[in-house]
Design a protein around this motif. Structure first.
Motif, mmCIF file in Angstrom:
data_model
loop_
_atom_site.group_PDB
_atom_site.id
_atom_site.type_symbol
_atom_site.label_atom_id
_atom_site.label_comp_id
_atom_site.label_asym_id
_atom_site.label_seq_id
_atom_site.Cartn_x
_atom_site.Cartn_y
_atom_site.Cartn_z
ATOM 1 N N ASN A 203 27.374 -90.900 29.325
ATOM 2 C CA ASN A 203 28.667 -90.923 30.432
ATOM 3 C C ASN A 203 29.951 -90.519 30.051
ATOM 4 O O ASN A 203 30.437 -89.988 30.966
ATOM 5 C CB ASN A 203 28.620 -92.533 31.371
ATOM 6 C CG ASN A 203 27.342 -92.063 31.978
ATOM 7 O OD1 ASN A 203 26.666 -91.432 32.415
ATOM 8 N ND2 ASN A 203 26.378 -93.874 32.157
ATOM 9 N N SER B 163 30.822 -85.306 28.090
ATOM 10 C CA SER B 163 30.801 -84.408 28.995
ATOM 11 C C SER B 163 29.589 -82.860 28.825
ATOM 12 O O SER B 163 28.694 -83.064 27.891
ATOM 13 C CB SER B 163 31.981 -82.961 29.572
ATOM 14 O OG SER B 163 31.886 -82.303 27.941
ATOM 15 N N THR B 164 29.145 -82.682 29.866
ATOM 16 C CA THR B 164 28.248 -81.437 29.215
ATOM 17 C C THR B 164 28.425 -80.711 28.188
ATOM 18 O O THR B 164 27.706 -80.292 27.334
ATOM 19 C CB THR B 164 27.299 -81.449 30.402
ATOM 20 O OG1 THR B 164 26.448 -81.920 31.690
ATOM 21 C CG2 THR B 164 26.642 -79.478 30.526
ATOM 22 N N GLU C 11 30.471 -81.396 26.097
ATOM 23 C CA GLU C 11 30.859 -81.646 24.554
ATOM 24 C C GLU C 11 29.098 -82.062 23.694
ATOM 25 O O GLU C 11 28.629 -82.182 23.225
ATOM 26 C CB GLU C 11 31.152 -83.108 24.822
ATOM 27 C CG GLU C 11 32.725 -83.358 24.958
ATOM 28 C CD GLU C 11 33.406 -84.087 25.474
ATOM 29 O OE1 GLU C 11 34.170 -84.381 24.687
ATOM 30 O OE2 GLU C 11 32.347 -85.366 26.046
ATOM 31 N N ARG D 58 22.857 -84.579 32.606
ATOM 32 C CA ARG D 58 23.918 -83.814 31.749
ATOM 33 C C ARG D 58 23.009 -84.006 30.296
ATOM 34 O O ARG D 58 23.323 -82.886 29.932
ATOM 35 C CB ARG D 58 24.862 -85.180 31.649
ATOM 36 C CG ARG D 58 26.107 -84.283 31.269
ATOM 37 C CD ARG D 58 27.183 -85.613 30.825
ATOM 38 N NE ARG D 58 28.279 -86.053 31.740
ATOM 39 C CZ ARG D 58 27.439 -87.303 32.793
ATOM 40 N NH1 ARG D 58 26.949 -88.176 31.306
ATOM 41 N NH2 ARG D 58 27.569 -87.423 33.486
#
Length: 311
Positions: free
Chosen positions: A108, A111-112, A114, A151
């Protein structure tokens, strides 16, 4: 076309024409025990046993194994390369992240974008000179896709588009594989390069056909001698899927992932599919050439985008 295509193995790129019969979902080094703490799920941590079972596979005409150990399952690239060299069997290594309880950090916080960058670095650079040749297995822990698992799926889809690698999903005992395909499709992923793993844990051929209709590969990867009735059902479902016209979408494997699945410990090893499943399918009326296509050609669609009809 096939001669020009290669697949990244732990020993380097290999022409698809040299892969031979392929087991599309296995593990050579894997640790489920780290999370489950169940003694019956002891880790695969003995390379000598892996070499022993892979040599039996090779003696039966096997050529390659897709090693679907992803992040959180204890991937060991150097061990895979050594085992591949000793057994003289090609091994295609996986990458990415398994499913939420096995994540080794809080996804969490990433990010997607990253996650996608991390995945691409692994694919292009590898670890110790050993590079992945497939993405996965990428999983859903339950019968739904959690927010963080979504994600990870989106990152896998973006990496798939960037690299052209195939993608293996972990989707058990439910129709969660369709949900996963929805996420991948939303990202523009090529579903013909996606294999929905563990379909045989949810033995509904209508569901399997719906996955195939979307272009995905259908994986029956729990083959083995452990439960005779379940194996009979697995064979019957495979025959029915083939009868409906989806032979070119079917993949067969064992998903060896715990110590008790080694051959000398009473498990399938890496040989049961070739030794028993092939003859069982033929005895049930599946033509020999179709069985050989499932073993040798279908996995190439996942690994290299090479269809059994040569396109």
């Amino acid at each position: 076309m096939a001669e020009r295509l290669t697949v990244q193995t732990v020993r380097g790129p290999v022409p698809v024409s040299e892969l031979g019969r392929v087991l599309p979902h296995e593990h050579v080094a894997c640790d489920l025990f780290r999370v489950t703490r169940q003694m019956g799920l002891a880790a695969l941590n003995d390379p000598d046993e892996a070499v022993r079972d892979l040599k039996v596979f090779k003696e039966l005409g096997g050529g390659s194994v897709v090693e679907a150990t992803s992040g959180g399952l204890g991937r060991k690239p150097a061990v895979l390369r050594s085992v591949s060299e000793r057994a003289d069997v090609h091994i295609v290594m996986g990458c990415g992240w398994y499913r939420e309880p096995y994540y080794e950090e809080d996804m969490n916080k990433l990010s997607t974008a990253e996650l996608t960058d991390r995945l691409l670095i692994d694919i292009f650079e590898g670890e110790g000179g050993v590079r992945p040749g497939v993405i996965g297995e990428i999983g859903a822990d339950r019968e739904w896709v959690s927010g963080v698992e979504e994600r990870v799926l989106r990152a896998a889809a973006r990496a798939q588009q960037e690299t052209g690698l195939g993608l293996i999903l972990h989707a058990v005992k439910s129709e969660v594989g369709a949900w996963q395909l929805d996420v991948l499709e939303d990202e523009g992923c090529d579903l013909s390069r996606v294999a929905v793993g563990h379909c045989d844990t949810y033995p509904d051929v209508d569901y399997h056909e719906r996955l195939a209709e979307r272009g995905a590969m259908v994986m029956y990867d729990g083959n083995g001698p452990g439960d005779a009735l379940l194996q009979e059902q697995r064979i019957a479902n495979a025959v029915e899927l083939i009868r409906r016209g989806w032979a070119k979408s079917l993949l067969l494997s064992h998903d060896v992932c715990v110590l008790g699945m080694r051959e000398r410990r009473g498990g399938p090893g890496y040989s049961y599919v070739l030794r028993q499943v092939g003859p069982d399918l033929i005895a049930a009326g599946v033509p020999e050439d179709v069985v050989e296509t499932i073993f040798s050609e279908n996995p190439l669609q996942l690994l290299a985008g090479h269809r059994p009809d040569g396109n």
